[in-house]
Scaffold this motif. Structure first.
Motif, PDB file in Angstrom:
ATOM      1  N   GLU A 149      -1.425 -33.704  24.146  1.00  0.00           N
ATOM      2  CA  GLU A 149      -0.853 -33.118  22.939  1.00  0.00           C
ATOM      3  C   GLU A 149       0.380 -32.273  23.282  1.00  0.00           C
ATOM      4  OE1 GLU A 149      -4.053 -30.964  21.239  1.00  0.00           O
ATOM      5  OE2 GLU A 149      -4.976 -32.727  20.286  1.00  0.00           O
ATOM      6  N   THR A 152       3.161 -34.603  24.058  1.00  0.00           N
ATOM      7  CA  THR A 152       3.679 -35.215  22.831  1.00  0.00           C
ATOM      8  C   THR A 152       4.551 -34.237  22.062  1.00  0.00           C
ATOM      9  OG1 THR A 152       1.692 -36.612  22.692  1.00  0.00           O
ATOM     10  CG2 THR A 152       3.014 -36.361  20.699  1.00  0.00           C
ATOM     11  N   GLU A 153       4.086 -32.973  21.972  1.00  0.00           N
ATOM     12  CA  GLU A 153       4.886 -31.955  21.283  1.00  0.00           C
ATOM     13  C   GLU A 153       6.217 -31.730  21.991  1.00  0.00           C
ATOM     14  OE1 GLU A 153       2.498 -28.488  21.022  1.00  0.00           O
ATOM     15  OE2 GLU A 153       1.106 -29.336  19.536  1.00  0.00           O
TER      16      GLU A 153
END
Length: 360
Positions: A149, A152-153
């Motif tokens: 995550e 991805t951010e």
């Protein structure tokens, strides 16, 4: 002691105390089984650093018949510390053999009872270890998901920043093409006027206009990242800036406490230059005929800029919107780590004060 530490101590007391109580209540007299079981419970704190050692030290109690409670805790910790199949299978087999061997050696059991005993010790040994391994794998998956995550951010943020940079570059090119065209025409026409005008004052004025147009082009290219400015835009350029404004007819006085070894970083120097430039521009537009003073000084690790003009002696000069003005200037100062204050003075004039950090 913090609440977290109290909770950890409470959990440890339960992890050691419950197996010890189970051993005591499972046996009614002191003997090998009781002592070895209590010893296995006492060494359980070792499971945090050496879970395999806690299991090994609990094997004698397992052979004595009262080691299941502490050995289950130790096997759970070993499963969490080493969640791999083949090492865990070896520990399960070792515990099963140690637990089942005394029973099979001392009792005459039928085939069904033998199979039931072996199945029981295998399940009793494997279940806590498998549960510990599952907990560890779940934690690893949660960590991997969190890292995914975050990656991805970061990727989305990078894409957004790239898109913003491309849009800024596109806008910069449009500004350069549109504004640069008109400023270039002004410079050309000013040069033509300076070459053909008969009046000396007109020629000098046209020459200054040409120089200002050329400087505007250079600074625009430097600001948009399309080249470097030919004029200094730091603290060393402020005297020349004041001189140009004075030659344009503004009564401006510069007072500075700075030396050549001022130690102000370039980014702060550029912000200081823009502060003085914008303040002088505003004074020339909104306070025609008024005298202007510019003071520069460094004290207590900060660069202080004060630009003050008197009350206007004529009507303001309208030359367009002027861009973002003080709002944009305040944002530039804030990005440099300082603050800006501007407002009317007691004598009817205007005062601008900017404070910038001397180090960034």
């Amino acid at each position: 002691m913090t609440p977290v530490r109290w909770r950890r101590l409470g959990s440890e007391a339960l992890a050691v105390g419950i197996p010890a109580v189970a051993v005591v209540f499972a046996h009614d007299h002191v003997g090998y089984a009781l002592l070895s079981g209590l010893f296995a419970a006492a060494v359980l704190p070792l499971r945090h650093r050496w879970p395999w050692l806690a299991v090994l030290l609990g094997l004698p109690a397992l052979a004595g018949g009262l080691g299941w409670a502490p050995i289950i805790v130790a096997l759970f910790a070993l499963g969490r510390a080493q969640p791999r199949m083949w090492p865990l299978a070896g520990w399960i087999l070792l515990c099963a053999v140690v637990a089942a061997a005394p029973v099979l050696a001392t009792q005459s059991l039928g085939f069904g009872a033998i199979m039931l005993t072996i199945s029981f010790v295998l399940v009793a040994s494997g279940a806590p270890m498998a549960l510990g391994a599952l907990v560890s794998l779940r934690q690893q998956l949660a960590d991997s998901l969190r890292r995914l995550e975050e990656a991805t951010e970061a990727e989305l943020a990078a894409k957004a920043e790239t898109a913003r940079a491309e849009e800024r570059a596109r806008i910069a090119r449009e500004i350069h093409d549109a504004v640069g065209h008109h400023v270039t025409l002004l410079a050309v026409e000013s040069a033509a006027l300076a070459a053909t005008a008969q009046d000396e004052v007109a020629r000098e004025t046209a020459g200054r206009m040409r120089a200002l147009a050329k400087q505007a082009l250079d600074e625009m290219r430097a600001t948009l990242g399309l080249g470097t400015s030919g004029q200094p835009t730091g603290l060393s350029g402020i005297p020349e800036l004041v001189g140009r404004v004075r030659r344009a007819g503004v009564d401006v006085e510069l007072s500075t406490e700075l030396t050549e070894q001022h130690g102000v970083p370039p980014a702060v120097e550029r912000a200081a230059y823009r502060v003085v430039q914008e303040a002088l521009t505003n004074a020339s537009k909104h306070a025609p005929g008024a005298s202007v003073t510019v003071r520069l000084g460094c004290r207590d690790g900060v660069l202080r800029i004060v630009v003050r003009n008197g009350a206007p002696q004529g009507r303001s000069v309208e030359v367009g919107s002027g861009g973002s003005g003080l709002a944009g200037l305040s944002e530039r100062v804030r990005m440099a780590g300082g603050w800006l204050d501007a407002g009317p003075s007691e004598d009817g004039g205007f005062e601008l004060v900017a404070v910038l950090p001397q180090q960034r």
